[in-house]
Design a protein around this motif. Structure first.
Motif, PDB file in Angstrom:
ATOM      1  N   GLU A 155     -15.512   3.240   1.858  1.00 46.16           N
ATOM      2  CA  GLU A 155     -16.297   2.552   2.568  1.00 46.16           C
ATOM      3  C   GLU A 155     -16.929   3.137   3.803  1.00 46.16           C
ATOM      4  O   GLU A 155     -16.490   3.875   4.631  1.00 46.16           O
ATOM      5  CB  GLU A 155     -15.350   1.221   3.257  1.00 46.16           C
ATOM      6  N   HIS A 156     -18.311   2.946   3.937  1.00 44.71           N
ATOM      7  CA  HIS A 156     -18.838   3.532   5.272  1.00 44.71           C
ATOM      8  C   HIS A 156     -20.154   2.672   5.599  1.00 44.71           C
ATOM      9  O   HIS A 156     -20.949   1.782   4.649  1.00 44.71           O
ATOM     10  CB  HIS A 156     -19.113   4.980   4.848  1.00 44.71           C
ATOM     11  N   ARG A 157     -20.849   2.911   6.928  1.00 45.74           N
ATOM     12  CA  ARG A 157     -21.985   2.254   7.059  1.00 45.74           C
ATOM     13  C   ARG A 157     -22.436   2.795   8.748  1.00 45.74           C
ATOM     14  O   ARG A 157     -21.571   3.223   9.370  1.00 45.74           O
ATOM     15  CB  ARG A 157     -21.965   0.767   6.874  1.00 45.74           C
ATOM     16  N   HIS A 174     -16.493   6.704  -3.291  1.00 40.04           N
ATOM     17  CA  HIS A 174     -15.689   5.431  -3.322  1.00 40.04           C
ATOM     18  C   HIS A 174     -15.191   4.931  -1.695  1.00 40.04           C
ATOM     19  O   HIS A 174     -14.372   4.187  -1.583  1.00 40.04           O
ATOM     20  CB  HIS A 174     -14.578   5.469  -4.115  1.00 40.04           C
ATOM     21  N   LYS A 182     -22.931  -0.390  -0.102  1.00 40.33           N
ATOM     22  CA  LYS A 182     -21.396  -0.279  -0.458  1.00 40.33           C
ATOM     23  C   LYS A 182     -20.991   1.018  -0.818  1.00 40.33           C
ATOM     24  O   LYS A 182     -21.849   1.855  -0.805  1.00 40.33           O
ATOM     25  CB  LYS A 182     -21.389  -1.181  -1.787  1.00 40.33           C
ATOM     26  N   PRO A 183     -19.578   1.331  -1.211  1.00 42.65           N
ATOM     27  CA  PRO A 183     -19.408   2.696  -1.233  1.00 42.65           C
ATOM     28  C   PRO A 183     -20.052   3.153  -2.607  1.00 42.65           C
ATOM     29  O   PRO A 183     -20.359   2.418  -3.531  1.00 42.65           O
ATOM     30  CB  PRO A 183     -17.854   2.575  -1.537  1.00 42.65           C
ATOM     31  N   ARG A 235     -16.748   5.360   8.987  1.00 45.89           N
ATOM     32  CA  ARG A 235     -16.289   5.625   7.725  1.00 45.89           C
ATOM     33  C   ARG A 235     -14.630   5.503   7.540  1.00 45.89           C
ATOM     34  O   ARG A 235     -14.057   5.956   8.333  1.00 45.89           O
ATOM     35  CB  ARG A 235     -16.730   7.030   7.555  1.00 45.89           C
TER      36      ARG A 235
END
Length: 112
Positions: free
Chosen positions: A89-91, A87, A50-51, A69
């Motif tokens: 969102e990324h993965r 903060h 999670k962020p 991202r």
């Protein structure tokens, strides 16, 4: 959280990877000092992170794949550096079986 002493001169990725393989989580915290934290991260199957509350750099050590991202996507490979502000969102949406990355969290909570 197992961190190395502050007087450490070197962190060997091979040793860190062996320690990481024994943990139930896909990361290991290796060094913390002031507002800097260094980890080794190797997701297993799916990246579910999670962020985070601080800015971070990923320095890809091995493997390749696709990183996302905030709706932007890019290919990555060993040697690449990726930046994520706090903060956001990324993965790693896809990655090879040998994927490992150093993670460096830095700066104040909330980012710069």
């Amino acid at each position: 959280m197992a961190t190395v002493p502050n007087d450490v001169l070197r962190i060997a990725e091979a040793d860190a990877a062996l320690s990481l393989a024994e943990l139930p989580v896909p990361f290991i915290v290796l060094f913390e000092r002031g507002d800097v934290s260094v980890e080794l991260f190797s997701p297993r199957g799916t990246d579910t992170q999670k962020p985070h509350t601080r800015d971070e750099l990923y320095i890809v050590s091995s493997g390749s794949g696709i990183f996302e991202r905030a709706g932007q996507r890019c290919d990555f490979k060993a040697g690449d550096v990726l930046f994520v502000p706090a903060h956001v969102e990324h993965r790693f949406t896809t990655f090879s079986a040998d994927f490992k990355t150093w993670v460096i969290f830095f700066g104040p909570q909330g980012g710069y």
